[in-house]
Design a protein around this motif. Structure first.
Motif, short mmCIF file in Angstrom:
data_model
loop_
_atom_site.label_atom_id
_atom_site.label_comp_id
_atom_site.label_asym_id
_atom_site.label_seq_id
_atom_site.Cartn_x
_atom_site.Cartn_y
_atom_site.Cartn_z
N ALA A 87 2.93 0.39 -11.98
CA ALA A 87 1.51 0.48 -12.34
C ALA A 87 0.93 1.80 -11.86
O ALA A 87 0.20 2.48 -12.60
CB ALA A 87 0.74 -0.70 -11.75
N ALA A 88 1.25 2.18 -10.62
CA ALA A 88 0.73 3.44 -10.08
C ALA A 88 1.32 4.64 -10.83
O ALA A 88 0.60 5.59 -11.15
CB ALA A 88 1.04 3.54 -8.59
N LEU A 89 2.63 4.61 -11.09
CA LEU A 89 3.24 5.72 -11.83
C LEU A 89 2.59 5.88 -13.19
O LEU A 89 2.24 7.01 -13.59
CB LEU A 89 4.75 5.49 -12.01
N TYR A 90 2.42 4.80 -13.90
CA TYR A 90 1.81 4.86 -15.23
C TYR A 90 0.38 5.41 -15.14
O TYR A 90 -0.01 6.28 -15.91
CB TYR A 90 1.82 3.47 -15.88
N GLU A 91 -0.36 4.92 -14.17
CA GLU A 91 -1.75 5.36 -13.99
C GLU A 91 -1.83 6.87 -13.72
O GLU A 91 -2.76 7.54 -14.16
CB GLU A 91 -2.37 4.58 -12.83
N PHE A 92 -0.86 7.41 -13.00
CA PHE A 92 -0.86 8.83 -12.66
C PHE A 92 -0.15 9.69 -13.69
O PHE A 92 0.03 10.89 -13.48
CB PHE A 92 -0.25 9.05 -11.27
N LEU A 110 5.81 3.20 -1.47
CA LEU A 110 4.96 2.07 -1.12
C LEU A 110 5.62 1.27 -0.01
O LEU A 110 6.85 1.17 0.04
CB LEU A 110 4.75 1.16 -2.33
N ARG A 126 0.85 -1.20 0.00
CA ARG A 126 0.00 0.00 0.00
C ARG A 126 0.88 1.24 0.00
O ARG A 126 2.10 1.17 0.20
CB ARG A 126 -0.92 -0.01 1.22
N THR A 127 0.25 2.38 -0.21
CA THR A 127 0.95 3.66 -0.15
C THR A 127 1.42 3.92 1.27
O THR A 127 0.71 3.64 2.24
CB THR A 127 0.00 4.80 -0.60
N GLU A 139 4.11 -2.86 -8.57
CA GLU A 139 3.01 -2.01 -8.08
C GLU A 139 3.35 -0.54 -8.29
O GLU A 139 2.49 0.26 -8.66
CB GLU A 139 2.75 -2.26 -6.59
N GLY A 140 4.60 -0.19 -8.03
CA GLY A 140 5.04 1.18 -8.23
C GLY A 140 4.92 1.60 -9.68
O GLY A 140 4.41 2.69 -9.98
N LEU A 160 6.11 8.96 -5.03
CA LEU A 160 5.35 7.78 -4.64
C LEU A 160 6.23 6.92 -3.73
O LEU A 160 7.40 6.69 -4.04
CB LEU A 160 4.96 6.96 -5.88
#
Length: 167
Positions: A98-103, A44, A4-5, A95-96, A42
């Motif tokens: 995926a989150a970076l790409y999403e943002f 995690l 999680r974050t 996970e990192g 970010l």
């Protein structure tokens, strides 16, 4: 295992993890300075079933020839000794990404072992005529495009936040 974050309540646990993972306190001090100076994009944490922080990854801004393109640097990555060689670091990194790409963060760089980071898709920065601000061994500075064609027509000097120069 829960990834999680990072939350404010995790700061001391992350600090302990970094101090126990690395030979010096440099990485722990770096993370604290990046947090204090607002240069953490970010971060995690991975928690075991008891809620203890056993893994950590941080991404912070880098520039290309002084331009902010929303690219990120991965550092540090840490996993408690008891939880190593179980794929936890890989999960944190994936996970990192995926989150970076999403943002909307289109690229990531790393300074580290090419054999280790190559499995995530990182390649030698010199393949794109990009170089690190420091003198590093051949192949140790690597780049990864998270967005298609992100490196097209781009080359030059990649610089980390000033906090990294204190290491």
């Amino acid at each position: 295992m829960l990834i999680r974050t990072e939350a404010p309540a995790d700061i001391l646990a992350v600090d302990r993890l970094l101090k126990s993972t690395f030979e010096t306190e440099a990485e722990a001090n770096l993370v604290m300075r990046l947090r204090e100076n607002g240069r953490r994009t970010l971060s995690l944490v991975a928690c075991n079933d008891d809620g203890e922080v056993v893994g950590y990854v941080l991404f912070s801004p880098v520039t290309l020839d002084g331009s902010d393109l929303n690219w990120q640097g991965l550092a540090p990555l840490a996993v408690d000794e008891q939880y190593r060689n179980q794929g936890l670091a890989a999960e944190l990194v994936k996970e990192g990404f995926a989150a970076l790409y999403e943002f909307g963060y289109p690229a990531c760089v790393v300074l580290g072992d090419p054999a280790y980071y190559g499995r995530f898709g990182f390649i030698d920065s010199e393949q794109h005529q990009m170089r690190c601000q420091w003198d590093v061994p051949q192949g140790a500075f690597q780049v990864l495009a998270l967005a298609e064609d992100e490196f097209d027509q781009r080359s030059g000097l990649i610089e980390y936040s000033p906090e990294f120069s204190d290491l």
